[in-house]
Scaffold this motif. Structure first.
Motif, mmCIF file in Angstrom:
data_model
loop_
_atom_site.group_PDB
_atom_site.id
_atom_site.type_symbol
_atom_site.label_atom_id
_atom_site.label_comp_id
_atom_site.label_asym_id
_atom_site.label_seq_id
_atom_site.Cartn_x
_atom_site.Cartn_y
_atom_site.Cartn_z
ATOM 1 N N PRO A 538 0.804 -1.232 0.000
ATOM 2 C CA PRO A 538 0.000 0.000 0.000
ATOM 3 C C PRO A 538 0.835 1.279 0.000
ATOM 4 O O PRO A 538 0.511 2.232 -0.721
ATOM 5 N N GLY A 539 1.890 1.308 0.793
ATOM 6 C CA GLY A 539 2.703 2.510 0.870
ATOM 7 C C GLY A 539 3.409 2.822 -0.440
ATOM 8 O O GLY A 539 3.471 3.984 -0.870
ATOM 9 N N LEU A 540 3.941 1.787 -1.082
ATOM 10 C CA LEU A 540 4.650 1.987 -2.352
ATOM 11 C C LEU A 540 3.659 2.369 -3.451
ATOM 12 O O LEU A 540 3.950 3.226 -4.304
ATOM 13 N N ARG A 541 2.484 1.744 -3.415
ATOM 14 C CA ARG A 541 1.466 2.107 -4.416
ATOM 15 C C ARG A 541 1.026 3.556 -4.233
ATOM 16 O O ARG A 541 0.840 4.279 -5.211
ATOM 17 N N GLN A 542 0.913 4.005 -2.992
ATOM 18 C CA GLN A 542 0.512 5.386 -2.743
ATOM 19 C C GLN A 542 1.579 6.362 -3.225
ATOM 20 O O GLN A 542 1.276 7.420 -3.777
ATOM 21 N N LEU A 543 2.845 5.993 -3.018
ATOM 22 C CA LEU A 543 3.945 6.824 -3.505
ATOM 23 C C LEU A 543 3.859 6.985 -5.018
ATOM 24 O O LEU A 543 4.007 8.095 -5.554
ATOM 25 N N ALA A 544 3.606 5.866 -5.715
ATOM 26 C CA ALA A 544 3.491 5.904 -7.170
ATOM 27 C C ALA A 544 2.250 6.674 -7.599
ATOM 28 O O ALA A 544 2.294 7.488 -8.541
ATOM 29 N N THR A 545 1.136 6.453 -6.928
ATOM 30 C CA THR A 545 -0.116 7.123 -7.274
ATOM 31 C C THR A 545 0.023 8.639 -7.141
ATOM 32 O O THR A 545 -0.386 9.400 -8.023
ATOM 33 N N ASP A 546 0.599 9.070 -6.046
ATOM 34 C CA ASP A 546 0.769 10.510 -5.819
ATOM 35 C C ASP A 546 1.678 11.133 -6.868
ATOM 36 O O ASP A 546 1.415 12.238 -7.367
ATOM 37 N N ALA A 547 2.767 10.439 -7.196
ATOM 38 C CA ALA A 547 3.717 10.994 -8.165
ATOM 39 C C ALA A 547 3.097 11.085 -9.551
ATOM 40 O O ALA A 547 3.260 12.106 -10.244
ATOM 41 N N LEU A 548 2.380 10.049 -9.981
ATOM 42 C CA LEU A 548 1.777 10.073 -11.313
ATOM 43 C C LEU A 548 0.649 11.097 -11.389
ATOM 44 O O LEU A 548 0.476 11.760 -12.422
ATOM 45 N N ALA A 549 -0.099 11.249 -10.299
ATOM 46 C CA ALA A 549 -1.160 12.267 -10.282
ATOM 47 C C ALA A 549 -0.560 13.665 -10.380
ATOM 48 O O ALA A 549 -1.092 14.545 -11.075
ATOM 49 N N SER A 550 0.551 13.881 -9.699
ATOM 50 C CA SER A 550 1.221 15.180 -9.766
ATOM 51 C C SER A 550 1.785 15.430 -11.157
ATOM 52 O O SER A 550 1.656 16.531 -11.705
ATOM 53 N N PHE A 551 2.391 14.395 -11.753
ATOM 54 C CA PHE A 551 2.977 14.566 -13.079
ATOM 55 C C PHE A 551 1.899 14.825 -14.125
ATOM 56 O O PHE A 551 2.147 15.516 -15.126
ATOM 57 N N ALA A 552 0.711 14.289 -13.907
ATOM 58 C CA ALA A 552 -0.381 14.479 -14.863
ATOM 59 C C ALA A 552 -0.758 15.950 -15.011
ATOM 60 O O ALA A 552 -1.327 16.350 -16.029
ATOM 61 N N THR A 553 -0.425 16.775 -14.029
ATOM 62 C CA THR A 553 -0.748 18.211 -14.105
ATOM 63 C C THR A 553 0.293 19.007 -14.888
ATOM 64 O O THR A 553 0.119 20.204 -15.092
ATOM 65 N N ARG A 554 1.353 18.355 -15.317
ATOM 66 C CA ARG A 554 2.457 19.077 -15.977
ATOM 67 C C ARG A 554 2.308 19.169 -17.492
ATOM 68 O O ARG A 554 3.171 19.727 -18.171
#
Length: 603
Positions: A538-554
């Motif tokens: 769960p923790g690693l998936r959340q790290l990936a989820t947050d990063a990809l969601a942030s990158f999607a705004t770029r």
């Protein structure tokens, strides 16, 4: 201007400088600060400085005398350059970056080694020249993220030189000289590989010579009690570890990383090598929690985005060694690329056999048959059609047919605006230029020289140098000594790839030195089960989820594509799509640290 906290060197020279003023250098412990009428410099250890009569020499790494093979102090190179000028480069070997700043003429000359293990980054701004060891440390007034460099990173998972992530900053190509004075800049490649494929030694002579050079190279890199070695269990790291035991006269301290995931762990081979050489062996199994801590730390430590997923395990391994009192680790990088050890060399030889078919037969019969409707639906024929399609693509383009972006489709991966703004053919142009530099050589040697740039200089060496530096260690690469490189240039091609047998001479020379299990094992390395873990933890998936969601705004990749990769594609194919998640994750963490407000505005 504030010195970047991680840069060792900053130099800026002004083209419009008037008459040269006296140079003033002050030293405070491990920091040198110099100022003169046309410029300024700041240098931190482990880089070192010497000055005489207004000529300043700055050295990083461990340059050696090509004749004697020993490391020389900075004053030696200062004197040599003062006497011989740029021709002195023929008398130097090893891992190095050297700068000569002539404050009397306000001129600079830079050199790096053949594998660019110690980079130089530079920029011209308003006639001035600014340089540093790091792209984000070059003292310019403005650094802006390049959309093309972002694309190149996502294509290669690194940013190959001469480009960097910044529009304004370039990186010196391997084995190059930069000369600048009065706003005029000149770049020269002082060395390019030239192969002598006839061979002048018997096999027995070559095997003996090879072992002698490897031992001498390990001996040159040995730094006393604090020297240890990475040990993955492959032929390269096992060879270096075994030679280190011989050179030190005691069990070498060796360090291995494992992964508790099926198909990713090869700790048993490291144990075989450790038992065989009786090393003082240390093991650590990486966990998903280690990645949660390590990914942001490692990604942000680089001077530009870096997506090699084995960087985090390498940093963990180096950190464990540092905690154990090690001050320098020896790495096995280079054996594959000097002696023909990568599986793609054999694969491309198979494709090259297609060119032995007479061209008339290919064009009149084979290629028309492969394009007939329905041929790809017949299982046995499908493989033949795929072979023809791939074999028909010229090198080096054929090496990229499985590139992640190409397989997924550029129009799906990128937003329309971003895709219009970049040159999708740019990476291919870079690669073809490198391929053409080699000149006359066999296919195998062409691929080796190509890999010295894209696999070693741009990827594997920055990984090891960057992660050991982050851990507080020095690193040595015995299998990349100039002596071993020059030796490899003179070997017959068939001794590197004999039929489809990888690294034939290399392995023959090591029979009796390495355990048979190591010689016959398939290459693996520090492969990381990131995709497998990102699904379950769960923790690693959340790290990936947050990063990809942030990158999607770029504005680079569509949000829908990134969501599909994470939610659907990753669970279906964790190894394949885990790589895509990783490179975006690493890029986003770098951007958050170094360019948090960057967004592609044309999306």
């Amino acid at each position: 201007m504030e010195l970047d906290s991680k840069s060792l060197i900053e130099v800026r020279l002004e083209a419009s400088a008037g008459s040269a003023a006296a140079l003033a250098i002050r030293q405070d412990a491990g920091l040198w600060v110099g100022e003169w009428g046309g410029g300024r410099l700041q240098v931190r250890r482990p880089a070192v400085v010497a000055e005489r009569d207004g000529l300043v020499c700055i050295v990083r790494g461990s340059p050696r005398s090509a004749e004697g093979g020993d490391t020389r102090p900075v004053e030696f190179w200062l004197d040599l350059f003062a006497r011989r000028g740029a021709a002195f480069i023929g008398e130097i070997s090893g891992r190095f970056a050297i700068a000569f700043v002539d404050t009397r003429r306000n001129a600079v000359t830079l050199f790096n080694d053949r594998f660019d293990t110690e980079p130089w980054c530079y920029a011209q701004e308003g006639g001035a020249l600014a340089l540093s060891d790091r792209a984000n440390g070059v003292p310019v007034r403005q650094r802006s993220v390049s959309a093309q460099a972002v694309f190149n990173y996502l294509y290669f998972h690194v940013i190959p030189s001469p480009n960097t992530i910044f529009k304004e900053v370039a990186r010196l190509l391997p084995a190059s000289r930069l000369e600048w004075q009065g706003g005029a800049l000149q770049l020269t490649r002082y060395w390019t590989p030239r192969f002598d494929e006839r061979g002048s030694m018997s096999l027995e002579q070559a095997k003996t010579r090879f072992l002698d050079i490897v031992r001498t190279s390990v001996e040159q890199e040995y730094a006393g009690e604090g020297t240890g070695a990475f040990l993955s269990g492959g032929t390269d790291s096992s060879t270096v570890s075994g030679m280190l035991c011989q050179v030190s006269g005691k069990p070498a301290k060796t360090y291995s990383i494992g992964f508790d995931a099926q198909g990713y762990d090869e700790m048993e081979y490291a144990r075989i090598a450790a038992r065989h050489f009786k090393t003082d062996h240390h093991e650590y199994y990486v966990t998903p929690d280690d990645l949660i801590d390590g990914i942001p730390k490692v990604a942000r430590s680089y001077d530009q985005p870096f997506g090699n997923s084995s960087a985090v395990p390498a940093w963990i391994c180096a950190s464990r060694a540092r905690e154990d009192g090690i001050t320098k680790l020896l790495a096995g990088d280079g054996g594959d690329e000097l002696f023909g050890g990568n599986a793609r060399y054999a694969m491309q030889r198979i494709f090259s056999w297609y060119n032995t078919i007479p061209s008339l037969l290919r064009s009149a019969v084979v290629e028309p048959l492969s394009t007939l409707p329905g041929m790809k639906r017949i299982p046995l024929v499908r493989k033949g059609v795929s072979y023809v399609e791939q074999a028909s693509i010229p090198m080096p383009d054929r090496l990229e047919i499985y590139n992640l972006l190409i397989r997924l489709g550029m129009d799906k991966v990128f937003t329309p605006g971003f895709l219009k703004a970049i040159d999708v053919h740019g990476p291919g142009q870079l690669q073809r230029a490198t391929w053409a530099e080699v000149g006359e050589a066999s296919l195998v040697n062409h691929m080796l020289a190509f890999d010295w740039k894209y696999t070693l200089a741009d990827n594997d060496l920055p990984k090891v140098v960057g992660t050991t530096r982050l851990a507080g260690l020095d690193v040595g690469f015995p299998l990349l000594s100039y002596e071993l490189l020059d030796f490899s240039l003179g070997l017959p091609t068939e001794w590197k790839l004999k039929g489809l047998k990888l690294r034939w001479m290399f392995k023959e020379a090591l029979r009796g030195f390495l355990p048979d299990e190591i010689i016959t094992k398939k290459k693996h390395g520090f492969g990381l089960p990131f995709g497998v873990w990102a699904i379950k933890h769960p923790g690693l998936r959340q790290l990936a989820t947050d990063a990809l969601a942030s990158f999607a705004t770029r504005g680079v990749m569509p949000e829908g594509f990134l969501r599909e990769v994470l939610d659907k594609r990753l669970p279906e194919h964790p190894g394949y799509y885990g790589e895509m998640v990783w490179i975006v994750l690493a890029l986003e963490h770098w951007l958050q640290a170094h360019a948090p407000d960057w967004r592609f505005e044309g999306a």
